[in-house]
Design a protein around this motif. Structure first.
Motif, short mmCIF file in Angstrom:
data_model
loop_
_atom_site.label_atom_id
_atom_site.label_comp_id
_atom_site.label_asym_id
_atom_site.label_seq_id
_atom_site.Cartn_x
_atom_site.Cartn_y
_atom_site.Cartn_z
N ALA A 306 0.71 -0.53 0.20
CA ALA A 306 -0.24 0.29 0.08
C ALA A 306 1.16 1.02 0.34
N ALA A 311 -3.39 1.84 5.72
CA ALA A 311 -4.44 1.69 3.93
C ALA A 311 -5.29 2.70 4.87
N LEU A 317 -4.15 -1.06 -3.70
CA LEU A 317 -3.67 -2.01 -2.97
C LEU A 317 -3.07 -3.45 -3.63
N HIS A 336 -10.27 -12.90 -0.96
CA HIS A 336 -10.24 -12.00 0.15
C HIS A 336 -11.64 -12.88 0.78
N LEU A 358 -8.91 0.83 -2.30
CA LEU A 358 -9.71 -0.77 -1.60
C LEU A 358 -10.69 0.96 -1.27
N THR A 359 -12.11 -0.26 -0.64
CA THR A 359 -13.02 0.77 -0.21
C THR A 359 -13.21 0.11 1.34
N HIS A 362 -12.99 -3.84 1.82
CA HIS A 362 -12.15 -4.42 1.66
C HIS A 362 -10.88 -5.08 3.26
N SER A 363 -11.69 -4.68 4.10
CA SER A 363 -10.58 -4.93 5.42
C SER A 363 -10.78 -6.56 6.08
N ILE A 386 -9.03 -1.42 6.91
CA ILE A 386 -8.93 -0.34 6.22
C ILE A 386 -9.11 1.11 7.39
#
Length: 507
Positions: A306, A311, A317, A336, A358-359, A362-363, A386
Motif C-alpha cells: 500500500a 491503508a 492496494l 479476499h 480500497l473501500t 476490503h478489510s 482499512i
C-alpha cells in the motif's frame, strides 16, 4: 616187405588228413557272432588244434574246439583255416580255407545341417543320415548329437533329427553325431562338421523416456528405454549423461531393448542423455534426448503493498503472490475472505500481482493460490484493516449509527439557536444558519448548502475544513441579512425541512 607196409600206412594217414574241414557262416553282418568249427574224420587223439586268419595264428587249443567271434566287425573279414597236430608221426593235418566277408549293417552316419552358417538367433536343424543294409531293414537304430564334447538334447533318440530353436555366436564349433543298433550293439559316428554362427551388427539405436502422465515430474519414477532396430546376439546397452560423459548403467542381454530406471527424479537430473548398444561389432550411439524435470509449485507467499503504512479508503492496494519453486507457467489466484478477486499468470516465473482500489469493505484476510498443473498450493492468510480518509478506522455500521445520531443532535442544536435568535433580535438583521444538506457516511465527501431564493449572497463566518480532534463533528455557519418581513424567514425555515444548519457538537 615191412617197409612196404609202413608206406601203405602213411599213405592212408595222409588221405585221412584231407578230411579235416573248417565250417563258418555263409553270411556275416556287423554285430553278428561268428563261430568257426574245425572237424576231422580220422579218430586220432590230437595233441593241439589251431585257428588261423590270413596265415596268422589266432588261437591254439589242446583239444577239439570251436573258435568264436562275439560281435563281428568289418575288419574280421579274411581267409580262415584250422590245423591239428597228432601224437603220432605224420599225423599233422590242415583244413580247407574259408573266406569270410563281414558286411556293413548300416553306413557310417553323416551329419547334415539346415544351414552351416546360420544367422545368430535363427533355428538350425541337424540330421544324422545313414542307411541300413537291404537285408537288415528290420534293425532299429538310435542317434545322439554332439557339439565338441558336449551332448546336445536328450541323447540316444530314435529320431535322426535334432531341432535347435536359436543359434548364438557362442554356439559356433564342431558338430557330429553317433548312430547305433539297439541289439546287438553296433555303434558308428560321423565326421565332425563345422558350424559358424554369423552375427548381424546392430542398427538404429534410439533412446526414449517413459514417465507417468507423459511428463517427467520431480519425485516420480523415470525409465530410459534404449532400443535397436536390428542386430543379433548378446547386446550390451549403456546409458550416459552428455554433460558428464559418465556411464549411468550397463546391461547385457539377448534382446533388442533394455531399460534403465530412476526411482525418484530430482531437479538436478534434468539435462541431455544418450545410450549406446554393442553386440561385438562397433558400438552405435543414439541421438541425444533432452529431459526436462517439471517442479510442482511450492507454497506461495502473499505480500500486500500500500502507499502508506496504514491503508485508507481510496488507496490502491497491490497483492503480490510468488512461489519460490515451480515450473513455469504458473497461474496465481487471489482471494479476499475465500472469495475470488481475480487471477494472473506468470509465464516465466517471478510471481504475479493484482491491484484493487480500497473501500471500507476490503478489510479482512487475503490469500493467494499458485498452480502449474502439478498441484495447487494456498498461501497463508494476511489480514489488513482499512481506515477512513481522515486517518481514523471506519466501520460502516458504526459510522452509519453515529452519523444518524449526530444528525439528530445537530437538528436540535439549530432549533435551539433559532429560538434564541428570534427572541433576542427585534426588527434587525437575524443571524441564521444555512439549511443543512443530506448527511453522508463518508467524511471525505464535501457538503454544500442549497442557496436561499431571493436573498442576498451568503457570507461565510467560518468553516472547519482541516483535521481536528476526532471527537468533534464539523459544520459551516453562515450569516444572512434579515428581510423586511420577519414572517417570511420563519415561513422559509419551516418549509425547508430538508435543510439544516450545522454547528459543532461534542460527542
Amino acid at each position: 616187405m615191412l617197409l612196404w607196409s609202413l608206406l601203405v600206412i602213411f599213405a592212408a594217414v595222409n588221405e585221412q588228413a584231407g578230411k579235416l574241414t573248417l565250417s563258418a557262416p555263409s553270411s556275416v553282418f556287423e554285430g553278428d557272432s561268428i563261430v568257426l568249427t574245425c572237424q576231422g574224420e580220422w579218430n586220432w587223439k590230437i595233441q593241439t588244434m589251431a585257428y588261423y586268419k590270413n596265415n596268422r595264428e589266432l588261437t591254439v587249443f589242446k583239444e577239439m574246439s570251436s573258435f568264436r567271434i562275439q560281435s563281428a566287425v568289418l575288419s574280421d573279414s579274411g581267409n580262415y583255416f584250422c590245423s591239428t597236430k597228432g601224437k603220432l608221426m605224420f599225423s599233422d593235418q590242415s583244413s580247407n580255407i574259408v573266406k569270410i566277408r563281414v558286411q556293413e549293417l548300416f553306413q557310417h552316419p553323416v551329419l547334415t545341417a539346415s544351414d552351416f552358417q546360420p544367422i545368430e538367433g535363427g533355428p538350425v536343424s541337424l540330421t544324422c543320415e545313414t542307411r541300413l543294409s537291404p537285408q537288415r531293414l528290420y534293425v532299429q537304430l538310435r542317434f545322439c548329437f554332439f557339439r565338441e564334447n558336449q551332448v546336445l538334447g536328450s541323447c540316444w533318440s530314435s529320431s535322426p533329427e535334432l531341432q535347435i530353436p536359436a543359434m548364438w555366436s557362442d554356439d559356433t564349433g564342431s558338430y557330429w553325431c553317433k548312430a547305433e543298433t539297439v541289439t546287438p550293439r553296433v555303434r558308428k559316428q560321423s565326421l565332425q562338421s563345422q558350424i559358424h554362427v554369423r552375427r548381424i551388427p546392430i542398427s538404429n539405436v534410439s533412446l526414449e523416456t517413459r514417465a507417468p502422465g507423459g511428463q517427467v515430474t520431480e519425485g516420480q519414477r523415470l525409465i530410459l528405454l534404449c532400443s535397436v532396430a536390428g542386430g543379433t546376439g548378446n547386446v550390451t546397452f549403456s546409458w550416459y549423461r552428455e554433460a558428464t560423459g559418465t556411464s549411468l548403467g550397463k546391461k547385457t542381454q539377448h534382446s533388442l531393448s533394455a531399460e534403465l530406471e530412476i526411482l525418484a527424479v530430482k531437479e538436478s537430473d534434468a539435462g541431455k542423455y544418450y545410450c549406446q548398444a554393442d553386440n561385438g561389432h562397433e558400438p552405435i550411439q543414439s541421438e541425444v534426448v533432452n529431459i526436462s524435470v517439471r517442479i510442482p509449485v511450492s507454497c506461495p507467499v502473499l505480500t500486500l503493498r500500500a502507499p502508506r503504512p496504514q491503508a485508507v479508503v481510496g488507496d490502491l492496494l497491490t497483492l503480490h503472490c510468488e512461489a519460490q519453486r515451480g515450473s513455469s507457467p504458473i497461474q496465481y489466484w487471489f482471494y479476499h475472505e475465500n472469495v475470488t478477486l481475480g487471477n494472473s499468470s506468470a509465464p516465466s516465473g517471478g510471481g504475479a500481482s493484482f491491484n484493487i482500489s480500497l473501500t471500507a469493505e476490503h478489510s479482512g484476510n487475503y490469500s493467494c493460490e499458485a498452480d502449474n498443473g502439478l498441484g495447487a498450493h494456498r498461501s497463508e492468510a494476511v489480514p489488513i484493516s482499512i481506515s477512513g480518509p481522515d486517518g481514523y478506522r471506519r466501520d460502516l455500521t458504526t459510522a452509519t449509527v453515529l452519523g444518524g445520531l449526530f444528525g439528530v443532535l445537530g437538528f436540535i442544536a439549530v432549533a435551539l439557536l433559532l429560538y434564541c435568535l428570534f427572541h433576542k433580535i427585534s426588527g434587525e438583521s437575524y443571524a441564521t444558519s444555512e439549511p443543512r444538506g443530506t448527511s453522508r457516511l463518508n467524511p471525505q465527501a464535501s457538503t454544500h448548502s442549497s442557496p436561499i431564493p431571493d436573498m442576498e449572497e451568503l457570507q461565510p463566518v467560518y468553516a472547519n475544513v482541516g483535521s481536528v480532534d476526532v471527537d468533534v463533528v464539523y459544520s459551516q455557519v453562515w450569516s444572512i441579512q434579515q428581510p423586511e418581513d420577519s414572517a417570511n424567514i420563519r415561513t422559509f425555515l419551516e418549509n425547508k425541512d430538508s435543510q439544516v444548519i450545522y454547528s459543532s457538537v461534542k460527542k
